[in-house]
Write an enzyme that holds these catalytic residues in place. Structure first.
Site, PDB file in Angstrom:
ATOM      1  N   ALA B 260       0.839  -1.194   0.000  1.00  0.00           N
ATOM      2  CA  ALA B 260       0.000   0.000   0.000  1.00  0.00           C
ATOM      3  C   ALA B 260       0.875   1.246   0.000  1.00  0.00           C
ATOM      4  CB  ALA B 260      -0.908  -0.009   1.215  1.00  0.00           C
ATOM      5  N   LEU B 262       1.942   5.036   0.901  1.00  0.00           N
ATOM      6  CA  LEU B 262       1.759   5.976   2.002  1.00  0.00           C
ATOM      7  C   LEU B 262       1.166   7.264   1.436  1.00  0.00           C
ATOM      8  CD1 LEU B 262       5.108   5.385   3.893  1.00  0.00           C
ATOM      9  CD2 LEU B 262       2.817   4.788   4.661  1.00  0.00           C
ATOM     10  N   ASP B 328      20.293  -4.741   3.685  1.00  0.00           N
ATOM     11  CA  ASP B 328      20.260  -3.625   2.738  1.00  0.00           C
ATOM     12  C   ASP B 328      19.527  -2.416   3.311  1.00  0.00           C
ATOM     13  OD1 ASP B 328      20.790  -2.446   0.294  1.00  0.00           O
ATOM     14  OD2 ASP B 328      18.875  -3.040  -0.553  1.00  0.00           O
ATOM     15  N   GLU B 333      13.144   6.106   6.916  1.00  0.00           N
ATOM     16  CA  GLU B 333      12.358   7.318   6.705  1.00  0.00           C
ATOM     17  C   GLU B 333      11.531   7.634   7.941  1.00  0.00           C
ATOM     18  OE1 GLU B 333      10.142   7.632   3.091  1.00  0.00           O
ATOM     19  OE2 GLU B 333      11.756   6.750   1.891  1.00  0.00           O
ATOM     20  N   ASP B 348      10.630  -1.058   2.156  1.00  0.00           N
ATOM     21  CA  ASP B 348      11.550  -1.765   1.269  1.00  0.00           C
ATOM     22  C   ASP B 348      12.265  -2.930   1.956  1.00  0.00           C
ATOM     23  OD1 ASP B 348      12.427  -2.038  -1.236  1.00  0.00           O
ATOM     24  OD2 ASP B 348      13.350  -0.062  -1.392  1.00  0.00           O
TER      25      ASP B 348
END
Lengths: 567, 452
Positions: B260, B262, B328, B333, B348
């Site tokens: 979904a 943001l 990774d 954020e 991610d």
């Protein structure tokens, strides 16, 4: 602040000293070179000089560098780095050390010509004594080669039928004499191959004897003992330098050996069990090292003898690639993987990225080594577009895919309108179909022989990708033209028999390779299945057009081997 | 929602630790204002209607018919409710019914448009094949618009479930796995972090649901039919560089993950911050934290890690990544609105779940070096290590609700239990060394009241 000012002078001084030293170090070799150049021109005159004593050191800076690199194969020493950068600044040369490679290659070819001239027993070499290959055990392969179909002989060879016509080649390269110097350098390092006046043909390295043996009809003769020895050389000779091959889509390395022979190295990209994914196009398929090896053996069993010898070899990536390459681009792609294996990916247009890095275990990598053909400067080759070339486009179709009468058109176009060329294409078609190689866009011939010669089957890495699928479109030239050589037809029929089953013969032949097993069982069995399909296509042709129109009799024209031997 | 009696997952969510009441939310503690969002969306819909006419005309000019899907704006749409529910503590609340509705919508709602993602467009076709670490915009993913005007990011399947990351692959060339995206969302919910946007698995018809409905000419040009007659498409740059082949449907159906979206950056700005424990992203380089065991002492002194619970959030993230095996995590954020104390978004996660046979201990470096952990997190981890709430069991149950089940192989589920043990052992050594008061930090007022 004052303290800083005081120090500034000191820092400036140190900097100046450093600069001066740098310039000195840089200039030194060049000065040396200049000095060496004048001394050599004074002593030798025109470069034709007799043996230099080893004490008579640097003749030219480049040569000295080359030798140093050979002696201590450590990368990078400062000067060689600089030299490479200079090369890469030249327009037209992104070859770096490869361009150097070319120079040596040329020198080598010219040396070869001289040797040819000197060699007294060249006839003996060109027409090899028919020695039986030593094959162990109760061998089907041995039985096959004893079959009358594998005893037909070539027509008598004249000067024009051998690849090397010495006098002409010598005239073509008037500077050949200048290479004397090079020989002597070789002499210092490698006594046994020194070409002196009384050298006999037997003392030539095997790769050279292979080159000398090439004639109008074949790359090598049927029971040539040199081919076996050459295959051994490919596996055992010390690798002295490595360069990336420019051009070409996938990564290939040029390896040079201690005896100055060269070979094309294709590293392993896929395991034996992996198949080409069904969604891959023929042009995005991987090149497989085992396909290269298997193609050579298949070609020999089919008695075409149009593939240069290929052998598998386990190569040590550190000692035999990284430490002996002078190619900066190649060298800098080496890295250590998280699993502590040595990997590299090189530079090329297909699959040369970290995602497709080639990794050793921890530093051993499998690959195929294909013997080089004679240098192009000595034996020019002609490249022909395959009339049944694919479109190499995701959506477009080629002409032959839409036109069922395409072959009639081809038959009328030179060089397919005469000689054996069209029949040779049929041979190649059958060869490619047996392997499943869809990537035959071009083929080559030796220019010297004109249009009446065999075609060389180079680049077979895209065969043996799918054992569960028979790509019938590869056979289209055969279904459209309905022509075949009688010798080929009879041999195919022979190989379909139980006692000479193609898969068993291939299995036995491939066992001789160091990397055996080369092909997994399903691939071997697929060849039997495909062979039956070829024979069915030919049977349909015969039924439709009649035997004489389909099968071209190429056997009666030649004297039988017994007849020939009686002379 | 299954209401099975013997359900471990249900029992877990009923546990006191999962029912800590949040303080009452003030208006400033919600990410979005309802009126503002509704107006924003209405504007978007009318703009879409306007542009659509233009697209269809343009497509008709080149003989392509794009089906005209009517768009209705529904203030009750699940994605809208999800956006409205975002607050300063988490992306969604524990008992938010709209999340399950959103997952269902992403699994079934018709797709009305497909396009490249913004970060891919931002690269403007730039492609440097010699780059070892490719920017994330180059990876194959698409933005799909659903009937109710919600958006989801589609990541296609690249690897079979049983395949592991090849041993010679560095973390920055690893595959993007759609099942890792799905499993990461479920794990995050089971850990009660709620920092991963909802993800559902889905079979997409690449012809009908992407090729025929896209308005993007360039996207249409990367489609082709493979020799096996499957419909395939590729990430342009990676295909040109020959580092990746196309993905193909069978013949049209392709599984993938739907994450979904943001809220748009214009109404809910976010910033991307480099992870203090970032890796070198090169073959040989090493970062300071990899060589300096006292690295955390430096981080602790640095803004914004010197106050609040930002560092504790980083450690939560490290534990989450260690459980999935995701190396990774170069950036994280946060929503700017919530300031330095806001939660970290775990976006991610496609590079997790690559190796079930290997535990990459270096991911846990923030915990081992800083030796501190939130009390609430530690209690939940301890709970999930107990057999009646075993992590692998609750994960298996949670994932079984996804249409692409089994999302994880049994080996990966077992690895979760093993790694959880490693985390608890690490905390144990820290406690032994520094004492519990130093290591276990009380975060919520409420959590201190809960005792286990």
């Amino acid at each position: 602040m004052i303290l800083f000012r005081k120090f500034r002078v000191l820092i400036l001084m140190v900097f100046l000293v450093a600069c001066t030293m740098h310039i000195m170090i840089d200039l030194l070799p060049k000065l040396e070179k200049r000095a060496a150049g004048s001394s050599s021109s004074a002593g030798g005159g025109g470069g034709c000089s007799c043996a230099h004593t080893p004490g008579e050191e640097p003749r030219s800076w480049a040569k000295q560098r080359a030798r140093a690199a050979a002696a201590e194969p450590g990368w990078p020493n400062k000067h060689s780095l600089r030299l490479l950068q200079d090369f890469s600044n030249e327009p037209n040369s992104n070859l770096t050390s490869h361009s150097r490679e070319k120079v040596t290659e040329r020198a080598e070819s010219e040396k070869r010509v001289r040797q040819l001239q000197l060699g007294s027993e060249k006839r003996g070499l060109m027409r090899d004594t028919v020695k039986q290959r030593a094959v162990q055990g109760s061998s089907r392969l041995k039985a096959l080669y004893e079959h009358p179909l594998y005893k037909t002989d070539l027509p008598h060879l004249s000067e024009d039928d051998t690849l090397f016509n010495l006098n002409n080649d010598i005239r073509f390269y008037p500077k050949a004499a200048g290479q004397q110097e090079w020989h002597n350098e070789g002499n210092v390092e490698e006594e046994e191959y020194s070409p002196t006046g009384e050298a006999t043909a037997e003392s030539y390295p095997n790769w050279l004897r292979f080159h000398i043996g090439i004639n109008r009809y074949e790359l090598y003769s049927r029971h040539n003992p040199i081919i076996g020895a050459l295959l051994k050389d490919l596996v055992s000779q010390k690798i002295t330098s490595v360069a990336m091959k420019s051009g070409g889509t996938q990564l290939k390395l040029i390896m040079s050996f201690q005896n100055y022979g060269q070979a094309l190295f294709k590293p392993m990209k896929q395991t034996r069990e992996q198949e080409t994914p069904p969604d891959f196009f023929y042009f995005s398929d991987f090149e497989r090292h085992n396909a290269e090896i298997a193609a050579f053996h298949l070609d020999r069993i089919l008695d075409f003898r149009r593939v240069p010898p290929v052998a598998g070899r386990l190569v040590n990536m550190t000692r035999e690639i990284r430490d002996v390459t002078r190619d900066k681009k190649l060298w800098r792609t080496f890295f250590v993987s998280p699993a502590n294996n040595i990997c590299f990916y090189g530079e090329c247009s297909y699959y040369c990225s970290t995602e497709h890095a080639l990794c050793g275990k921890p530093d051993q990598i499998e690959g195929s080594l294909a013997a080089f053909l004679p240098d192009l400067a000595l034996a020019k080759r002609k490249t022909w577009r395959n009339p049944w070339r694919r479109s190499y486009h995701k959506r477009k179709k080629a002409e032959w895919e839409v036109d069922p009468d395409y072959c009639d058109e081809v038959k009328q176009t030179p060089p397919y309108d005469r000689g054996t060329r069209l029949l040779d294409i049929m041979d190649m078609t059958i060869f490619d179909f047996l392997m499943g190689n869809m990537d035959r866009h071009h083929y080559e011939t030796f220019e010297k022989f004109g249009n009446e010669t065999f075609i060389i089957h180079l680049d077979n890495g895209r065969g043996f990708g799918k054992h569960s699928h028979d790509e019938m479109s590869i056979l289209v030239p055969l279904t459209q033209c309905c022509r075949v050589k009688r010798s080929t037809y009879l041999r195919l029929q022979l190989l379909a028999k139980e006692e000479f089953k193609l898969s068993s013969l291939m299995e036995e032949s491939l066992l001789q390779d160091q990397l055996a097993p080369i092909l997994i069982q399903p691939h071997l069995e697929a060849m039997d299945r495909r062979l039956r399909l070829v024979l069915r296509v030919l049977a349909d042709c015969v039924e439709k057009e009649g035997f004489p129109l389909v099968v071209e009799n190429d056997l009666d024209r030649q004297p039988s081997s017994h007849h020939h031997q009686a002379h | 929602v299954s209401t099975e009696r013997g359900s471990k997952l249900e029992r877990l969510f009923r546990h006191r630790l999962y029912n800590i009441r949040l303080p009452e939310l003030g208006p400033e503690e919600r990410l979005l204002d309802e009126d503002e969002l509704v107006n924003y969306c209405k504007r978007k819909v009318s703009r879409w209607e306007r542009l659509k006419k233009f697209y269809i005309e343009a497509a008709a000019a080149s003989n392509i018919t794009i089906p005209d899907h009517p768009v209705t704006f529904d203030p009750e749409a699940s994605w809208l409710q999800f956006h409205l529910g975002i607050n300063r503590y988490a992306l969604y609340s524990r008992d938010d019914g709209s999340i399950d509705r959103l997952l269902r919508d992403m699994q079934t709602a018709p797709v009305i448009s497909a396009d490249f993602t913004q970060d891919e467009k931002a690269l403007k076709g730039a492609c440097d094949c010699s780059q070892v670490v490719k920017p994330s915009g180059l990876h194959l993913k698409l933005a799909l618009k659903l009937q109710d005007f919600g958006k989801a990011m589609f990541k296609p399947m690249r690897q079979e479930r049983h395949e592991e990351t090849p041993e010679n692959f560095f973390y920055f060339v690893d595959f993007q796995r759609h099942n890792a995206e799905i499993a990461a969302f479920h794990l995050d919910r089971v850990l009660d972090f709620r920092r991963v946007p909802p993800v559902a698995g889905r079979f997409i018809n690449v012809t009908g649901e992407i090729l025929y409905i896209t308005h993007n000419e360039e996207l249409r040009s990367v489609f082709f039919t493979s020799p096996a007659n499957n419909t395939c498409f590729f990430a342009k740059c990676l295909y040109v560089c020959k580092s990746e082949y196309a993905v193909c449907g069978h013949p049209d159906l392709l599984e993938g993950s739907m994450s979904a979206y943001l809220p748009g950056l214009s109404i809910a700005p976010r910033i991307s911050i480099p992870n203090p424990w970032i890796r070198a992203y090169s073959f040989t380089g090493r970062e300071e934290w990899e060589v300096n065991p006292l690295y955390c002492d430096n981080v602790k002194k640095r803004y914004p890690y010197n106050s609040g619970n930002r560092l504790l959030n980083i450690i939560d993230m490290a534990i989450f990544d260690f459980l999935t095996g995701n190396m990774d995590r170069h950036h994280y954020e946060i929503f700017t609105k919530f300031g330095d104390d806001g939660f970290l978004l775990h976006l991610d996660n496609a590079r997790g779940f690559g190796r079930h046979s290997h535990d990459e201990m270096s991911i846990l470096a923030p915990l081992t070096q800083c030796c501190m952990i939130k009390r609430s997190t530690l209690f939940r981890l301890k709970l999930l290590a107990r057999s009646e709430y075993r992590l692998s069991d609750v994960m298996r149950e949670s994932l079984s609700r996804d249409p692409l089940t089994p999302v994880l192989t049994e080996d990966h589920l077992q690895a979760l239990d093993r790694r959880l043990g490693q985390v608890l052992r690490t905390v144990g050594t820290c406690v032994k060394k520094l004492g519990e008061t130093q290591v276990v930090i009380t975060d919520f007022v409420e959590s201190s009241r809960v005792t286990t």
